[in-house]
Enzyme design. Structure first.
Site, PDB file in Angstrom:
ATOM      1  N   SER A 102      22.853  79.574   6.301  1.00  0.00           N
ATOM      2  CA  SER A 102      22.105  79.832   5.062  1.00  0.00           C
ATOM      3  C   SER A 102      21.517  81.225   5.140  1.00  0.00           C
ATOM      4  CB  SER A 102      20.960  78.825   4.924  1.00  0.00           C
ATOM      5  OG  SER A 102      20.079  79.224   3.898  1.00  0.00           O
ATOM      6  N   LYS A 132      18.703  76.910  11.215  1.00  0.00           N
ATOM      7  CA  LYS A 132      19.873  77.630  10.688  1.00  0.00           C
ATOM      8  C   LYS A 132      20.054  78.972  11.419  1.00  0.00           C
ATOM      9  CE  LYS A 132      21.556  74.912   7.389  1.00  0.00           C
ATOM     10  NZ  LYS A 132      22.944  74.476   7.275  1.00  0.00           N
ATOM     11  N   TYR A 134      14.009  74.322   8.624  1.00  0.00           N
ATOM     12  CA  TYR A 134      15.343  74.714   8.131  1.00  0.00           C
ATOM     13  C   TYR A 134      15.654  76.148   8.552  1.00  0.00           C
ATOM     14  CZ  TYR A 134      19.094  75.350   4.637  1.00  0.00           C
ATOM     15  OH  TYR A 134      20.286  75.592   3.998  1.00  0.00           O
TER      16      TYR A 134
HETATM   17  P1  NDP Z   1      24.779  68.308  -0.563  1.00  0.00           P
HETATM   18  O1  NDP Z   1      23.495  67.573  -0.414  1.00  0.00           O
HETATM   19  O2  NDP Z   1      25.353  68.529  -1.919  1.00  0.00           O
HETATM   20  O3  NDP Z   1      25.896  67.577   0.336  1.00  0.00           O
HETATM   21  C1  NDP Z   1      25.617  67.324   1.682  1.00  0.00           C
HETATM   22  C2  NDP Z   1      26.804  66.657   2.325  1.00  0.00           C
HETATM   23  O4  NDP Z   1      26.503  66.494   3.712  1.00  0.00           O
HETATM   24  C3  NDP Z   1      27.084  65.282   1.776  1.00  0.00           C
HETATM   25  O5  NDP Z   1      28.461  65.018   1.878  1.00  0.00           O
HETATM   26  C4  NDP Z   1      26.295  64.384   2.721  1.00  0.00           C
HETATM   27  O6  NDP Z   1      26.819  63.049   2.688  1.00  0.00           O
HETATM   28  C5  NDP Z   1      26.547  65.105   4.046  1.00  0.00           C
HETATM   29  N1  NDP Z   1      25.558  64.872   5.099  1.00  0.00           N
HETATM   30  C6  NDP Z   1      24.222  65.063   5.043  1.00  0.00           C
HETATM   31  N2  NDP Z   1      23.647  64.700   6.203  1.00  0.00           N
HETATM   32  C7  NDP Z   1      24.640  64.279   7.014  1.00  0.00           C
HETATM   33  C8  NDP Z   1      24.695  63.780   8.326  1.00  0.00           C
HETATM   34  N3  NDP Z   1      23.577  63.606   9.055  1.00  0.00           N
HETATM   35  N4  NDP Z   1      25.892  63.444   8.851  1.00  0.00           N
HETATM   36  C9  NDP Z   1      27.026  63.595   8.120  1.00  0.00           C
HETATM   37  N5  NDP Z   1      27.051  64.070   6.868  1.00  0.00           N
HETATM   38  C10 NDP Z   1      25.860  64.407   6.327  1.00  0.00           C
HETATM   39  O7  NDP Z   1      24.554  69.692   0.218  1.00  0.00           O
HETATM   40  P2  NDP Z   1      25.043  71.173  -0.124  1.00  0.00           P
HETATM   41  O8  NDP Z   1      26.464  71.169  -0.489  1.00  0.00           O
HETATM   42  O9  NDP Z   1      24.040  71.790  -1.025  1.00  0.00           O
HETATM   43  O10 NDP Z   1      24.842  71.859   1.312  1.00  0.00           O
HETATM   44  C11 NDP Z   1      25.865  71.869   2.282  1.00  0.00           C
HETATM   45  C12 NDP Z   1      25.468  72.844   3.380  1.00  0.00           C
HETATM   46  O11 NDP Z   1      25.272  74.135   2.809  1.00  0.00           O
HETATM   47  C13 NDP Z   1      24.157  72.491   4.091  1.00  0.00           C
HETATM   48  O12 NDP Z   1      24.287  72.720   5.474  1.00  0.00           O
HETATM   49  C14 NDP Z   1      23.149  73.449   3.478  1.00  0.00           C
HETATM   50  O13 NDP Z   1      22.098  73.733   4.358  1.00  0.00           O
HETATM   51  C15 NDP Z   1      24.027  74.664   3.226  1.00  0.00           C
HETATM   52  N6  NDP Z   1      23.496  75.549   2.198  1.00  0.00           N
HETATM   53  C16 NDP Z   1      23.355  75.111   0.906  1.00  0.00           C
HETATM   54  C17 NDP Z   1      22.860  75.958  -0.065  1.00  0.00           C
HETATM   55  C18 NDP Z   1      22.687  75.529  -1.482  1.00  0.00           C
HETATM   56  O14 NDP Z   1      22.081  76.316  -2.270  1.00  0.00           O
HETATM   57  N7  NDP Z   1      23.166  74.371  -1.910  1.00  0.00           N
HETATM   58  C19 NDP Z   1      22.463  77.345   0.270  1.00  0.00           C
HETATM   59  C20 NDP Z   1      22.639  77.687   1.659  1.00  0.00           C
HETATM   60  C21 NDP Z   1      23.149  76.820   2.580  1.00  0.00           C
HETATM   61  P3  NDP Z   1      25.917  61.777   3.142  1.00  0.00           P
HETATM   62  O15 NDP Z   1      24.601  61.924   2.437  1.00  0.00           O
HETATM   63  O16 NDP Z   1      26.721  60.598   2.720  1.00  0.00           O
HETATM   64  O17 NDP Z   1      25.793  61.881   4.623  1.00  0.00           O
END
Ligand code: NDP
Length: 260
Positions: free
Chosen positions: A143, A160, A156
């Site tokens: 991030s 990260k 976070y």
């Molecule tokens: P979402 O919340 O849209 O999706 C998260 C995904 O990760 C889901 O598939 C969820 O499924 C899975 N997940 C969460 N926790 C776990 C776990 N413990 N084990 C396995 N799977 C897990 O997230 P984003 O797409 O927004 O974010 C994805 C990544 O991008 C993250 O690492 C985030 O920090 C990073 N990011 C996002 C930004 C943004 O603006 N959206 C900006 C910068 C970085 P389930 O809940 O079923 O486990």
């Protein structure tokens, strides 16, 4: 342009939603087979089925919490059962909300396990599969907060930042095995989590204006990226067109980063 991804096996953690889902679809569109790992079994299996049907590739969806050693082991076994991994996308993660004064050890430990130990454990288990297959690619979704902290999520920001350093260190360790390792630092990406929080803060009628306010404050392009826009960058880094790229961190943040 042929990206050379046809028939490669890609493991995408958090591939059932948001950025991970878009990456899984982007890789599948290029002919890669996909393993999706997420905690919610139905959502992971449904995503895998839908992607398999849409793009005509082999897919597997498994329920795994990658914040645990057992969850990572399940991912490693699933990938081995499908023939071995070529590409690992460490994407699963989530924001936090605390102050350093108030957060307890358990909260720090949870995010360390989710953002850092998942990458460590999956590297230990999947890099040997890549070596057997003659090389591979590992990408870490960190991030912009790894270097430009948001005040409300110190855990976070810190975990990260550690993931970004892990990426660089792993790149050095496996460079001689034809395995390329990079880190991507996204800015604002409009995924379900952002929309849910915005609705809680500003309601059904106000959430879009709230998100626009967040984007305006960030500056630069003054808008959120779509998950698909972010995924294009990941797919390129996985491809053989990025063959000289390793050990780097790329900011894809619409100009939000305030430093060079
Ligand atoms: P979402 O919340 O849209 O999706 C998260 C995904 O990760 C889901 O598939 C969820 O499924 C899975 N997940 C969460 N926790 C776990 C776990 N413990 N084990 C396995 N799977 C897990 O997230 P984003 O797409 O927004 O974010 C994805 C990544 O991008 C993250 O690492 C985030 O920090 C990073 N990011 C996002 C930004 C943004 O603006 N959206 C900006 C910068 C970085 P389930 O809940 O079923 O486990």
């Amino acid at each position: 342009m042929d990206l050379g991804l046809k028939g490669k096996l890609a493991v995408v953690t958090g591939g059932s939603a948001g950025i991970g889902r878009a990456i899984a679809e982007g890789l599948a569109a290029e002919g890669a087979d996909i393993v999706i790992a997420a905690r919610d079994k139905t959502r992971a299996e449904d995503a895998a089925l839908e992607i398999g049907k849409q793009f005509g590739v082999r897919t597997g969806g498994i329920a795994a919490d990658v914040a645990t050693a057992a969850g990572c082991d399940a991912v490693i076994s699933a990938a081995a059962d499908m023939g071995g991994t070529d590409i690992l996308i460490n994407n699963a993660g989530t924001g936090s909300n605390e102050t350093i004064q108030e957060a307890d050890d358990a909260k720090w430990q949870y995010y360390w396990d989710l953002h850092v130990m998942a990458a460590v454990r999956l590297a230990r288990g999947l890099v040997p599969q890549m070596k057997q297959r003659g090389g591979g690619v590992v990408l870490h979704n960190a991030s912009i907060c790894a270097v430009q902290p948001l005040w409300y999520e110190p855990i976070y920001n810190t975990t990260k930042a550690a993931l970004m350093m892990f990426s660089k260190t792993l790149a050095n360790e496996v460079a001689g095995d034809s395995i390329r390792v990079n880190c991507v630092n996204p800015g604002l990406v409009q995924t379900g989590d952002w929309i849910k929080t915005a609705k809680q803060i500003a309601g059904e009628d106000g959430w879009e204006a709230h998100l626009q306010g967040v984007a305006d404050e960030a500056g630069g392009l003054k808008r959120f990226a779509s998950p698909e826009e972010m995924a294009h960058f990941f797919v390129f880094l996985c491809s053989n067109k990025a063959s000289y790229s390793t050990g780097s961190t790329y900011f894809v943040d619409g100009g939000w980063l305030k430093t060079v």
